[in-house]
Design an enzyme around this catalytic site. Structure first.
Site, PDB file in Angstrom:
ATOM      1  N   HIS A 258      32.561  34.964   8.190  1.00 14.45           N
ATOM      2  CA  HIS A 258      31.831  34.316   7.092  1.00 14.45           C
ATOM      3  C   HIS A 258      30.573  33.617   7.624  1.00 14.45           C
ATOM      4  O   HIS A 258      29.467  33.848   7.160  1.00 14.45           O
ATOM      5  CB  HIS A 258      32.765  33.309   6.398  1.00 14.45           C
ATOM      6  CG  HIS A 258      32.140  32.519   5.295  1.00 14.45           C
ATOM      7  ND1 HIS A 258      32.579  32.595   3.987  1.00 14.45           N
ATOM      8  CD2 HIS A 258      31.095  31.639   5.284  1.00 14.45           C
ATOM      9  CE1 HIS A 258      31.829  31.793   3.240  1.00 14.45           C
ATOM     10  NE2 HIS A 258      30.918  31.194   4.007  1.00 14.45           N
ATOM     11  N   GLU A 259      30.754  32.783   8.651  1.00 16.93           N
ATOM     12  CA  GLU A 259      29.617  32.014   9.176  1.00 16.93           C
ATOM     13  C   GLU A 259      28.616  32.917   9.899  1.00 16.93           C
ATOM     14  O   GLU A 259      27.412  32.659   9.873  1.00 16.93           O
ATOM     15  CB  GLU A 259      30.107  30.896  10.100  1.00 16.93           C
ATOM     16  CG  GLU A 259      31.088  29.904   9.463  1.00 16.93           C
ATOM     17  CD  GLU A 259      30.595  29.262   8.175  1.00 16.93           C
ATOM     18  OE1 GLU A 259      29.375  29.169   7.989  1.00 16.93           O
ATOM     19  OE2 GLU A 259      31.435  28.883   7.346  1.00 16.93           O
TER      20      GLU A 259
ATOM     21  N   HIS B  10      26.164  34.319   7.508  1.00 21.05           N
ATOM     22  CA  HIS B  10      25.081  33.347   7.259  1.00 21.05           C
ATOM     23  C   HIS B  10      24.048  33.396   8.390  1.00 21.05           C
ATOM     24  O   HIS B  10      22.849  33.345   8.143  1.00 21.05           O
ATOM     25  CB  HIS B  10      25.634  31.918   7.170  1.00 21.05           C
ATOM     26  CG  HIS B  10      26.435  31.649   5.934  1.00 21.05           C
ATOM     27  ND1 HIS B  10      26.173  32.247   4.719  1.00 21.05           N
ATOM     28  CD2 HIS B  10      27.480  30.815   5.716  1.00 21.05           C
ATOM     29  CE1 HIS B  10      27.045  31.795   3.824  1.00 21.05           C
ATOM     30  NE2 HIS B  10      27.845  30.934   4.401  1.00 21.05           N
TER      31      HIS B  10
HETATM   32 ZN   LIG Z   1      29.387  29.855   3.501  1.00 19.25          ZN
END
Ligand SMILES: [Zn+2]
Length: 250
Positions: free
Chosen positions: A149-150, A153
């Site tokens: 997830h990170e 980003h």
């Molecule tokens: Zn996030």
């Protein structure tokens, strides 16, 4: 029992609780560090994303991913530490060391910095740093999903001039992609959470719900979080970059 005894008992209970908490914190950290190491060494999705970051010209700094104590916050982790790069005021607040760049982590600190930026007192940027909340993870898979997830980003920050702190559509988009591509909304995961409704369109609904929660954490975007997610959804849900297709469909 005399008053003295009560005090002593209360003190020793407090001391014991403090020690138990310290022990639990140390154990959480150790477990989290182990999950991160295993993710870096064995998780092909994590490795793929780290390689892509290098290819995109954003080689991850050493110690990019670290475990931290998030206290009671419900978050699994986060990307970027808000950093004040330039303070326009000649007299910084006395609780800040003027010789040091200032990093904010708590919502209150971030709000203060955002207000300073609006007033032209400070310039902010996001440091490329990923933190995982050490006490949050159910298991290794959960920790690896948070890493993916990170990293999504990080990829988004690298490939575009994304400004998620102030551009709420940017923030909604990267959250949609991170929720979608990390597997956090896979049907097995949601089945475990007891949120499995209808089969069709379920993944999309879960991505929307979770992305909106993340957008709400940004004080600049909180009020209309659902609208931002809705506006960005179609384009960003089908954007699987840097994967050729959704990684969970293998
Ligand atoms: Zn996030």
């Amino acid at each position: 029992m005399s008053e003295g005894d009560d005090t002593t008992t209360a003190e020793s209970i407090a001391a014991r609780e403090k020690q138990a908490k310290a022990e639990k914190d140390a154990k959480d950290r150790e477990t989290c560090d182990k999950y991160v190491q295993k993710g870096l060494n064995w998780n092909v999705t994590v490795q793929f994303l780290l390689e892509r970051l290098v290819q995109l010209g954003c080689p991850p700094p050493p110690g990019l991913i670290r475990c931290v104590d998030c206290g009671d916050k419900p978050a699994a982790g986060g990307f970027g530490v808000v950093e004040e790069v330039e303070a326009a005021t000649t007299l910084p607040p006395k609780d800040r060391d003027p010789s040091k760049k200032y990093c904010a982590q708590t919502q209150k600190e971030i709000n203060t910095l955002l207000a300073d930026q609006r007033d032209g007192k400070a310039k902010l940027k996001l440091l490329p740093e990923i933190f995982l909340c050490q006490q949050h993870f159910r298991d290794e898979t959960h920790a690896h999903e948070a890493m993916v997830h990170e990293l999504i980003h990080a990829v988004d920050m690298c490939r575009t001039k994304m400004d998620p702190m102030t551009n709420c559509i940017h923030m909604a988009c990267t959250e949609i992609r991170a929720e979608n591509l990390s597997g956090e909304c896979s049907w097995i995961r949601e089945l475990g959470n007891g949120r499995m409704g209808s089969f069709a369109g379920h993944g999309a609904k879960c991505v929307k719900r979770r992305a909106a929660l993340s957008v709400k954490a940004n004080p600049n975007c909180a009020e209309k979080a659902d609208e931002y997610v809705e506006a960005a959804f179609e384009r960003c849900f089908k954007d699987t970059f840097p994967f050729d297709r959704h990684p969970n469909l293998r």
